[in-house]
Motif scaffolding. Sequence first.
Motif, PDB file in Angstrom:
ATOM      1  N   ALA A  39       7.075  -5.314 -20.319  1.00 20.55           N
ATOM      2  CA  ALA A  39       7.720  -5.175 -18.922  1.00 20.55           C
ATOM      3  C   ALA A  39       6.871  -5.868 -17.952  1.00 20.55           C
ATOM      4  O   ALA A  39       5.792  -5.641 -17.290  1.00 20.55           O
ATOM      5  CB  ALA A  39       7.443  -3.598 -18.494  1.00 20.55           C
ATOM      6  N   LEU A  40       7.330  -7.117 -17.831  1.00 25.99           N
ATOM      7  CA  LEU A  40       6.672  -8.352 -17.065  1.00 25.99           C
ATOM      8  C   LEU A  40       6.787  -8.115 -15.503  1.00 25.99           C
ATOM      9  O   LEU A  40       8.042  -7.761 -15.010  1.00 25.99           O
ATOM     10  CB  LEU A  40       7.003  -9.901 -17.368  1.00 25.99           C
ATOM     11  N   PRO A  41       5.635  -8.136 -14.718  1.00 25.83           N
ATOM     12  CA  PRO A  41       6.078  -7.999 -13.274  1.00 25.83           C
ATOM     13  C   PRO A  41       6.585  -9.336 -12.789  1.00 25.83           C
ATOM     14  O   PRO A  41       6.552 -10.382 -13.589  1.00 25.83           O
ATOM     15  CB  PRO A  41       4.476  -8.171 -12.845  1.00 25.83           C
ATOM     16  N   THR A  42       6.790  -9.351 -11.590  1.00 25.60           N
ATOM     17  CA  THR A  42       7.615 -10.458 -11.021  1.00 25.60           C
ATOM     18  C   THR A  42       6.669 -11.648 -10.678  1.00 25.60           C
ATOM     19  O   THR A  42       7.103 -12.771 -10.486  1.00 25.60           O
ATOM     20  CB  THR A  42       8.201 -10.063  -9.601  1.00 25.60           C
ATOM     21  N   THR A  43       5.389 -11.538 -10.919  1.00 25.51           N
ATOM     22  CA  THR A  43       4.602 -12.446 -10.679  1.00 25.51           C
ATOM     23  C   THR A  43       3.131 -12.673 -11.424  1.00 25.51           C
ATOM     24  O   THR A  43       2.812 -11.636 -11.935  1.00 25.51           O
ATOM     25  CB  THR A  43       3.893 -12.893  -9.201  1.00 25.51           C
ATOM     26  N   ALA A  44       2.670 -13.581 -12.068  1.00 30.01           N
ATOM     27  CA  ALA A  44       1.543 -13.549 -12.766  1.00 30.01           C
ATOM     28  C   ALA A  44       0.297 -13.241 -12.256  1.00 30.01           C
ATOM     29  O   ALA A  44      -0.796 -12.844 -12.798  1.00 30.01           O
ATOM     30  CB  ALA A  44       1.324 -14.975 -13.748  1.00 30.01           C
ATOM     31  N   ASP A  45       0.247 -13.245 -11.106  1.00 30.71           N
ATOM     32  CA  ASP A  45      -0.822 -12.774 -10.214  1.00 30.71           C
ATOM     33  C   ASP A  45      -0.911 -11.485  -9.579  1.00 30.71           C
ATOM     34  O   ASP A  45      -1.317 -11.080  -8.709  1.00 30.71           O
ATOM     35  CB  ASP A  45      -0.987 -13.730  -8.792  1.00 30.71           C
ATOM     36  N   PHE A  46      -0.153 -10.602 -10.475  1.00 34.09           N
ATOM     37  CA  PHE A  46       0.019  -9.271  -9.851  1.00 34.09           C
ATOM     38  C   PHE A  46      -1.210  -8.437  -9.812  1.00 34.09           C
ATOM     39  O   PHE A  46      -1.045  -7.592  -8.751  1.00 34.09           O
ATOM     40  CB  PHE A  46       1.176  -8.490 -10.928  1.00 34.09           C
ATOM     41  N   ILE A  47      -2.223  -8.753 -10.203  1.00 33.59           N
ATOM     42  CA  ILE A  47      -3.457  -8.239 -10.215  1.00 33.59           C
ATOM     43  C   ILE A  47      -4.092  -8.259  -8.855  1.00 33.59           C
ATOM     44  O   ILE A  47      -4.753  -7.195  -8.548  1.00 33.59           O
ATOM     45  CB  ILE A  47      -4.349  -8.445 -11.377  1.00 33.59           C
ATOM     46  N   THR A  48      -3.606  -9.158  -7.989  1.00 35.11           N
ATOM     47  CA  THR A  48      -4.345  -9.462  -6.888  1.00 35.11           C
ATOM     48  C   THR A  48      -3.533  -8.705  -5.687  1.00 35.11           C
ATOM     49  O   THR A  48      -4.025  -8.550  -4.484  1.00 35.11           O
ATOM     50  CB  THR A  48      -4.223 -10.671  -6.115  1.00 35.11           C
ATOM     51  N   TYR A  49      -2.362  -8.037  -6.079  1.00 36.58           N
ATOM     52  CA  TYR A  49      -1.502  -7.325  -5.029  1.00 36.58           C
ATOM     53  C   TYR A  49      -1.681  -5.841  -5.241  1.00 36.58           C
ATOM     54  O   TYR A  49      -2.618  -5.320  -6.091  1.00 36.58           O
ATOM     55  CB  TYR A  49      -0.265  -7.500  -5.157  1.00 36.58           C
TER      56      TYR A  49
ATOM     57  N   SER B 181       0.344  -3.360  -5.192  1.00 36.54           N
ATOM     58  CA  SER B 181       1.243  -2.866  -6.184  1.00 36.54           C
ATOM     59  C   SER B 181       1.920  -4.002  -7.117  1.00 36.54           C
ATOM     60  O   SER B 181       1.985  -5.101  -6.695  1.00 36.54           O
ATOM     61  CB  SER B 181       2.637  -2.224  -5.544  1.00 36.54           C
ATOM     62  N   VAL B 182       2.344  -3.534  -8.317  1.00 37.34           N
ATOM     63  CA  VAL B 182       2.991  -4.322  -9.280  1.00 37.34           C
ATOM     64  C   VAL B 182       4.493  -4.328  -9.000  1.00 37.34           C
ATOM     65  O   VAL B 182       4.949  -3.041  -9.038  1.00 37.34           O
ATOM     66  CB  VAL B 182       2.409  -4.225 -10.741  1.00 37.34           C
ATOM     67  N   TYR B 183       5.326  -5.484  -8.812  1.00 43.36           N
ATOM     68  CA  TYR B 183       6.549  -5.434  -8.483  1.00 43.36           C
ATOM     69  C   TYR B 183       7.289  -5.650 -10.015  1.00 43.36           C
ATOM     70  O   TYR B 183       7.046  -6.624 -10.259  1.00 43.36           O
ATOM     71  CB  TYR B 183       7.119  -5.924  -7.401  1.00 43.36           C
TER      72      TYR B 183
ATOM     73  N   SER C  93       8.133  -0.443  -8.658  1.00 46.64           N
ATOM     74  CA  SER C  93       6.784  -0.670  -8.416  1.00 46.64           C
ATOM     75  C   SER C  93       5.713   0.148  -8.941  1.00 46.64           C
ATOM     76  O   SER C  93       6.305   1.442  -8.741  1.00 46.64           O
ATOM     77  CB  SER C  93       6.675  -1.014  -6.711  1.00 46.64           C
ATOM     78  N   LEU C  94       4.656  -0.183  -9.077  1.00 43.16           N
ATOM     79  CA  LEU C  94       3.400   0.889  -9.515  1.00 43.16           C
ATOM     80  C   LEU C  94       2.178   0.309  -8.864  1.00 43.16           C
ATOM     81  O   LEU C  94       2.049  -0.978  -8.523  1.00 43.16           O
ATOM     82  CB  LEU C  94       3.380   0.849 -11.159  1.00 43.16           C
ATOM     83  N   THR C  95       1.158   1.110  -8.904  1.00 42.74           N
ATOM     84  CA  THR C  95      -0.259   0.497  -8.630  1.00 42.74           C
ATOM     85  C   THR C  95      -0.408  -0.343  -9.768  1.00 42.74           C
ATOM     86  O   THR C  95      -0.009  -0.048 -10.835  1.00 42.74           O
ATOM     87  CB  THR C  95      -1.373   1.689  -8.423  1.00 42.74           C
ATOM     88  N   THR C  96      -1.534  -1.093  -9.290  1.00 38.69           N
ATOM     89  CA  THR C  96      -1.744  -2.145 -10.477  1.00 38.69           C
ATOM     90  C   THR C  96      -2.783  -1.269 -11.502  1.00 38.69           C
ATOM     91  O   THR C  96      -2.352  -1.388 -12.763  1.00 38.69           O
ATOM     92  CB  THR C  96      -3.110  -3.254  -9.804  1.00 38.69           C
ATOM     93  N   GLU C  97      -3.388  -0.249 -11.216  1.00 39.82           N
ATOM     94  CA  GLU C  97      -4.080   0.437 -12.285  1.00 39.82           C
ATOM     95  C   GLU C  97      -3.059   1.368 -13.114  1.00 39.82           C
ATOM     96  O   GLU C  97      -3.044   1.313 -14.287  1.00 39.82           O
ATOM     97  CB  GLU C  97      -5.051   1.459 -11.533  1.00 39.82           C
ATOM     98  N   ASN C  98      -1.864   1.921 -12.546  1.00 34.95           N
ATOM     99  CA  ASN C  98      -1.127   2.756 -13.159  1.00 34.95           C
ATOM    100  C   ASN C  98      -0.204   1.642 -14.283  1.00 34.95           C
ATOM    101  O   ASN C  98       0.164   2.028 -15.401  1.00 34.95           O
ATOM    102  CB  ASN C  98       0.046   3.195 -12.352  1.00 34.95           C
ATOM    103  N   TYR C  99       0.089   0.548 -13.774  1.00 35.58           N
ATOM    104  CA  TYR C  99       0.781  -0.442 -14.596  1.00 35.58           C
ATOM    105  C   TYR C  99      -0.313  -0.819 -15.823  1.00 35.58           C
ATOM    106  O   TYR C  99       0.252  -0.849 -17.035  1.00 35.58           O
ATOM    107  CB  TYR C  99       1.116  -1.821 -13.696  1.00 35.58           C
TER     108      TYR C  99
ATOM    109  N   SER D 239     -10.568  -3.964  -5.202  1.00 31.43           N
ATOM    110  CA  SER D 239     -10.655  -3.639  -3.842  1.00 31.43           C
ATOM    111  C   SER D 239      -9.921  -4.673  -2.954  1.00 31.43           C
ATOM    112  O   SER D 239     -10.327  -5.656  -2.874  1.00 31.43           O
ATOM    113  CB  SER D 239     -12.193  -3.608  -3.351  1.00 31.43           C
ATOM    114  N   GLY D 240      -8.841  -4.105  -2.521  1.00 34.32           N
ATOM    115  CA  GLY D 240      -7.787  -5.103  -1.661  1.00 34.32           C
ATOM    116  C   GLY D 240      -7.279  -6.176  -2.642  1.00 34.32           C
ATOM    117  O   GLY D 240      -6.793  -6.075  -3.578  1.00 34.32           O
ATOM    118  N   MET D 241      -7.752  -7.290  -2.213  1.00 29.16           N
ATOM    119  CA  MET D 241      -7.048  -8.606  -3.169  1.00 29.16           C
ATOM    120  C   MET D 241      -8.141  -8.928  -4.049  1.00 29.16           C
ATOM    121  O   MET D 241      -7.835  -9.702  -5.026  1.00 29.16           O
ATOM    122  CB  MET D 241      -6.623  -9.641  -2.223  1.00 29.16           C
TER     123      MET D 241
END
Length: 168
Positions: A30-40, A42-44, A55-61, A76-78
């Motif tokens: 289940a790939l996110p829309t961007t490889a840099d999803f961890i900095t966001y 939420s993961v889309y 979308s999910l929080t990074t931790e939930n993903y 913490s933020g980005m």
Amino acid sequence: MKQIFTPEEELKEAVLGFVKKYGFLGFMTALPTTADFITYESVYLPKNHFIKEESLTTENYLSYFYPFDKPDFRKSGMESGWSVTDREGIAITMAMGNAPQAVSMELQKEYAERYDWVVKEFIDLAFTFVASFIYYTDYDKIDGQTRSLYRQGISAFGGISPTYRIAL
């Protein structure tokens, strides 16, 4: 005496044999829309077979891919990071250099994908491969209606077949 397996047992044997030999290889089913999803925040996610939320929080993903041993992940933020203490994990992290964090994370030994997700990916790949193979190798031998059926089958999987990101 040769042991007889059911089709389900043969499939499980084949998938687990592949995993034992090659690991999970970071299918990230289940790939996110961007490889840099961890900095966001939420993961889309694009439409996929496995995670229904858009979308999910990074931790939930990440909890989908670290079901056993969770990484010491901090966000913490980005800014985000995780602690790696074993030699292999440190080597992988160093070798990945400037690659997105997600690439290093999916190569860690704690990373795993659900068995049913991996089976679904293999089935989709097998269908696409076999249909394409038959279509192109037997193109002159099959009638127009069969050709059309194969074309429809191949195109039907075009939008939902696995998407891969190759990082060197």
